[in-house]
Design a protein around this motif. Structure first.
Motif, PDB file in Angstrom:
ATOM      1  N   ASN A  99       0.818  -1.221   0.000  1.00  0.00           N
ATOM      2  CA  ASN A  99       0.000   0.000   0.000  1.00  0.00           C
ATOM      3  C   ASN A  99       0.854   1.275   0.000  1.00  0.00           C
ATOM      4  O   ASN A  99       0.360   2.349   0.338  1.00  0.00           O
ATOM      5  CB  ASN A  99      -0.970   0.007   1.181  1.00  0.00           C
ATOM      6  N   CYS A 102      -0.533   4.178  -2.090  1.00  0.00           N
ATOM      7  CA  CYS A 102      -1.734   4.760  -1.496  1.00  0.00           C
ATOM      8  C   CYS A 102      -1.376   5.689  -0.339  1.00  0.00           C
ATOM      9  O   CYS A 102      -1.908   6.801  -0.228  1.00  0.00           O
ATOM     10  CB  CYS A 102      -2.648   3.634  -1.020  1.00  0.00           C
ATOM     11  N   THR A 281      -5.519   2.551   2.764  1.00  0.00           N
ATOM     12  CA  THR A 281      -6.660   1.767   2.315  1.00  0.00           C
ATOM     13  C   THR A 281      -7.262   2.338   1.041  1.00  0.00           C
ATOM     14  O   THR A 281      -7.566   3.522   0.953  1.00  0.00           O
ATOM     15  CB  THR A 281      -7.754   1.691   3.396  1.00  0.00           C
ATOM     16  N   ALA A 285      -5.201  -1.145  -2.927  1.00  0.00           N
ATOM     17  CA  ALA A 285      -4.238  -1.489  -1.880  1.00  0.00           C
ATOM     18  C   ALA A 285      -4.688  -2.717  -1.096  1.00  0.00           C
ATOM     19  O   ALA A 285      -3.873  -3.592  -0.768  1.00  0.00           O
ATOM     20  CB  ALA A 285      -4.045  -0.301  -0.939  1.00  0.00           C
ATOM     21  N   SER A 289      -2.737  -6.210  -0.729  1.00  0.00           N
ATOM     22  CA  SER A 289      -2.360  -6.702   0.600  1.00  0.00           C
ATOM     23  C   SER A 289      -2.890  -8.104   0.836  1.00  0.00           C
ATOM     24  O   SER A 289      -2.175  -8.971   1.375  1.00  0.00           O
ATOM     25  CB  SER A 289      -2.892  -5.748   1.679  1.00  0.00           C
TER      26      SER A 289
END
Length: 310
Positions: A99, A102, A281, A285, A289
């Motif tokens: 992530n 992001c 988030t 992402a 994950s």
């Protein structure tokens, strides 16, 4: 038989469905469900999926005698009892790199929002207030940005800042190999040099209140702070004082002490932009994950090395 997996963090239906193809899931995203699941299913649990904030304690590990693999969904793992896990031979992994984009995007969004005063200008516009009655805000471009913690996220913040013609320097415990950016070995000196200070260092005891009153004073009355790491890294009382008394100009925080409740000392201040720990988030992402977790866990149970070990 699929390995039993205890999930301690909120995950959407699609993510759980993808994981359930390979694991027998016990879903416990609340404290009450967590306690009940460990008490009832602990003997059979072989893997746990958590995150750095939620963590997993040594006592909880010991209630799961068959436990052999623990993973954090994201990069952080500060509240997982890693030393105890390693002593027990439990495999450890995280979501490093899944992530980063992001979080770096969000760091720049917070910086733009607080420097340009976007939330207050949005509110003023809705109330019919025209620009002539509002004080001008500084430009973002052409300034100096200091990064506290030049990991992968810090590097991506620096890359984005370059698009704004921002000069970047950083502070780590030691220079990062291969980094072409300016290294400043003293945090206070970095703060004095910076117009913007972006915090992207790991959480945990080693960085508790790393950003304190002295650092904020060094950043100065035209300086802005952005924190996308962990709330524990910034001294909330010192920050509230700095924001309320013009010690610094503003702050953008995705994380804060006492989560999920925002600090009351900050919520009424207009020179701070707050978001509820969402920097890492996004649909993209989370997908990355979860895919990383499935790959790591599958490799572990196949006797192979995981891709992102702790």
């Amino acid at each position: 038989m699929k390995p039993s997996l205890l999930i301690l963090i909120p995950l959407g239906d699609d993510s759980r469905a993808r994981i359930s193809a390979s694991f027998d899931i016990h879903y416990a995203p609340t404290h009450e469900a967590r306690v009940q699941s460990i008490a009832k299913e602990g003997a059979a649990i072989r893997a746990v999926l958590t995150n750095g904030t939620t963590g997993l304690t040594a006592d909880e590990m010991d209630q799961m005698p068959a436990l052999e693999f623990v993973s954090a969904l994201g990069a952080g793992y500060e509240n997982i009892a890693t030393t105890h896990a390693k002593a027990r031979g439990i495999g450890l992994a995280n979501g490093a790199g899944t992530n980063d984009d992001c979080v770096a995007d969000h760091a720049l969004a917070l910086l733009l929002a607080v420097v340009r005063d976007v939330p207050q200008r949005d509110r003023a516009t809705r109330e019919g207030i025209w620009r002539d009655t509002l004080p001008m805000r500084p430009s973002v471009s052409g300034k100096r940005l200091g990064i506290v913690g030049l990991g992968n996220i810090g590097l991506k913040v620096a890359r984005r800042a370059a698009g704004f013609d921002i000069d970047v320097a950083y502070h780590n415990r030691k220079p990062r190999d291969g980094a072409a950016l300016r290294y400043i070995d003293n945090l206070h000196e970095l703060a004095r040099w910076s117009d913007y200070l972006v915090v992207a260092t790991p959480g945990g005891p080693a960085t508790q209140h790393l950003i304190d009153r002295a650092v904020l004073e060094a950043l100065g009355p035209k300086g802005f702070l952005v924190n996308v790491s962990r709330g524990s890294v910034v001294d909330t009382a010192a920050l509230a004082h700095a924001l309320a008394n013009g010690v610094i100009a503003g702050a953008g925080l995705d994380v804060y002490e006492g989560e999920p409740q925002p600090p009351q000392a900050l919520v009424d201040l207009t020179n701070v932009v707050l978001t509820p720990h969402v920097a890492g988030t996004s649909p993209e992402a989370i997908t990355a994950s979860v895919d990383n977790f499935i790959t790591n866990a599958t490799r572990h149970f196949a006797g192979e090395d995981v891709l992102t070990p702790i």
